[in-house]
Design a protein around this motif. Structure first.
Motif, PDB file in Angstrom:
ATOM      1  N   THR A   1       1.015  -1.087   0.053  1.00  0.00           N
ATOM      2  CA  THR A   1      -0.051  -0.058   0.065  1.00  0.00           C
ATOM      3  C   THR A   1       0.699   1.242  -0.083  1.00  0.00           C
ATOM      4  O   THR A   1       0.497   2.140  -0.560  1.00  0.00           O
ATOM      5  CB  THR A   1      -0.881  -0.105   1.157  1.00  0.00           C
TER       6      THR A   1
ATOM      7  N   THR B   1       0.831   3.860  -3.083  1.00  0.00           N
ATOM      8  CA  THR B   1       0.103   5.378  -2.937  1.00  0.00           C
ATOM      9  C   THR B   1       1.344   6.150  -2.850  1.00  0.00           C
ATOM     10  O   THR B   1       1.230   7.466  -2.740  1.00  0.00           O
ATOM     11  CB  THR B   1      -0.577   5.258  -1.562  1.00  0.00           C
TER      12      THR B   1
ATOM     13  N   LEU C   1      -9.012   3.808   2.736  1.00  0.00           N
ATOM     14  CA  LEU C   1      -9.492   4.257   1.296  1.00  0.00           C
ATOM     15  C   LEU C   1     -10.173   5.753   1.482  1.00  0.00           C
ATOM     16  O   LEU C   1      -9.646   6.694   0.785  1.00  0.00           O
ATOM     17  CB  LEU C   1     -11.036   3.489   1.152  1.00  0.00           C
TER      18      LEU C   1
ATOM     19  N   PHE D   1      -6.935   7.837   1.352  1.00  0.00           N
ATOM     20  CA  PHE D   1      -6.180   7.974   0.101  1.00  0.00           C
ATOM     21  C   PHE D   1      -7.084   9.129  -0.536  1.00  0.00           C
ATOM     22  O   PHE D   1      -6.459   9.964  -1.308  1.00  0.00           O
ATOM     23  CB  PHE D   1      -6.448   6.713  -0.662  1.00  0.00           C
ATOM     24  N   LEU D   2      -8.384   9.026  -0.438  1.00  0.00           N
ATOM     25  CA  LEU D   2      -9.175  10.157  -1.273  1.00  0.00           C
ATOM     26  C   LEU D   2      -8.918  11.302  -0.745  1.00  0.00           C
ATOM     27  O   LEU D   2      -9.079  12.428  -1.756  1.00  0.00           O
ATOM     28  CB  LEU D   2     -10.563   9.508  -1.084  1.00  0.00           C
TER      29      LEU D   2
ATOM     30  N   PHE E   1      -4.333  11.333  -4.589  1.00  0.00           N
ATOM     31  CA  PHE E   1      -5.583  11.247  -5.282  1.00  0.00           C
ATOM     32  C   PHE E   1      -5.488  11.810  -6.432  1.00  0.00           C
ATOM     33  O   PHE E   1      -5.625  13.231  -6.483  1.00  0.00           O
ATOM     34  CB  PHE E   1      -6.936  11.592  -4.304  1.00  0.00           C
TER      35      PHE E   1
END
Length: 369
Positions: free
Chosen positions: A125, A129, A187, A190-191, A196
């Motif tokens: 992850t 990212t 999630l 991340f958003l 993003f």
């Protein structure tokens, strides 16, 4: 790569104006990180110069997004799109170096900071990212754009459609400013993060706009170098006023939705003027050619500087020297690395051909896509 005359710009493979813009963005990004490292090593204090370097330099990453969009759409405009070739090219030139450097920076932190490695899922992850080190998030953003680009290029294939795409993307980026979804867990994080991609979509789209209107932009901007210089100075003054009045700003600030398009066109416009100075042209050509490598490696150089340089060198008067040292060390490293087989999978370096065998051809307006 074969050169083309200025009368056939749509067939050109190397556009030095974009290369020059890439060098400009690279210098800005390095300025941000040199000043930030100095800030962290010097009791977290700024002086006027280091603060300017840090805040003004935040145009750099966003300009790289414009360039990424430009290069992709320009290739489609010039040569069409082949999914297999696109995937192979992006995987070898971007994804593999991204993975290699993500692992390298994780090892660096593990070795120096004694950071423990998480479970495989957590580590994957972090890599995906761009969280392996502070600068890799942008490469993760570019990879996200690559995922949707095959669909975008199929839809937006004309100047009119590119205009529509750019306008819609402007609305999306504006609406997502300060986006914080009401979603818990990874999630939601991340958003809401800078990784993003839709937050940045306008800048990729504007790169596509530049690609499809390239001849018109060059004709307009390069005939007005002094006016373009005035635009750059005006944007610069506005940026200084913004951070002096509002305080610390990020590279995702709303004013960039106006500043970045104007700045990109203006920098393109002053290229013919600066290219007359041979030493400037050669220096910026090397920086532009090595820009991705410099982007990938310069934080590691700064990281090692921070752990091995004596405290004496972390004074404000040494910041320009440190900036120069980082650029030189990174460039020398990249040049040496080029002698190693398959080094392109570690740091891709675009090739430049001057086409000296065709003296009638003017190479002044060539640049790599």
């Amino acid at each position: 790569m074969a050169a083309q005359t200025e009368t056939k710009p749509s067939n050109k493979k190397y556009i030095f104006e974009i290369h020059f813009l890439r060098a400009f963005a690279c210098l800005l990004v390095v300025g941000v990180h040199v000043s930030a490292t100095h800030y962290g090593m010097n009791d977290e204090t700024w002086n006027w110069f280091t603060y300017f370097l840090n805040q003004y330099g935040r145009f750099g990453t966003t300009i790289f997004a414009v360039i990424s969009g430009f290069l992709l759409f320009y290739q489609v405009k010039r040569r069409g799109f082949e999914l297999g070739r696109f995937l192979q090219s992006r995987f070898s030139k971007i994804v593999i170096p991204f993975l290699i450097w993500s692992v390298a920076y994780r090892y660096l932190l593990f070795h120096y900071d004694k950071q423990t490695l998480g479970d495989p899922g957590a580590e994957i992850t972090k890599i995906l990212t761009g969280d392996s080190f502070y600068h890799l998030y942008f490469v993760a953003i570019v990879v996200q754009f690559y995922i949707i680009f095959p669909f975008l290029q199929k839809i937006f294939r004309t100047q009119t459609l590119l205009l529509i795409f750019t306008f819609v993307s402007l609305i999306i980026s504006y609406q997502l400013y300060g986006f914080h979804p009401d979603i818990d867990g990874a999630l939601g994080e991340f958003l809401a993060s800078k990784s993003f991609m839709p937050i940045w979509i306008f800048y990729f789209a504007f790169g596509g706009f530049m690609a499809y209107f390239w001849e018109e932009i060059v004709a307009f901007a390069t005939k007005r170098p002094w006016k373009m210089l005035g635009v750059i100075l005006l944007i610069s003054a506005g940026a200084v006023f913004e951070y002096q009045t509002k305080g610390y700003v990020s590279n995702r600030r709303l004013t960039n939705l106006v500043n970045i398009p104007a700045l990109c066109i203006a920098v393109v416009g002053i290229y013919p003027f600066l290219s007359k100075l041979n030493i400037v042209k050669k220096t910026l050509t090397v920086i532009g050619q090595y820009s991705m490598g410099i982007y990938l490696i310069h934080p590691m150089i700064l990281y090692l500087f921070a752990r091995h340089l004596p405290e004496t060198y972390w004074q404000a008067e040494y910041v320009p020297l440190m900036f120069l040292a980082v650029m030189v060390i990174a460039s020398v490293f990249i040049r040496i690395l080029q002698f190693i087989p398959l080094s392109g999978f570690i740091i891709p370096v675009p090739k430049i051909k001057n086409n000296k065998r065709k003296p009638a051809v003017q190479p002044e307006h060539k640049a790599s896509a």
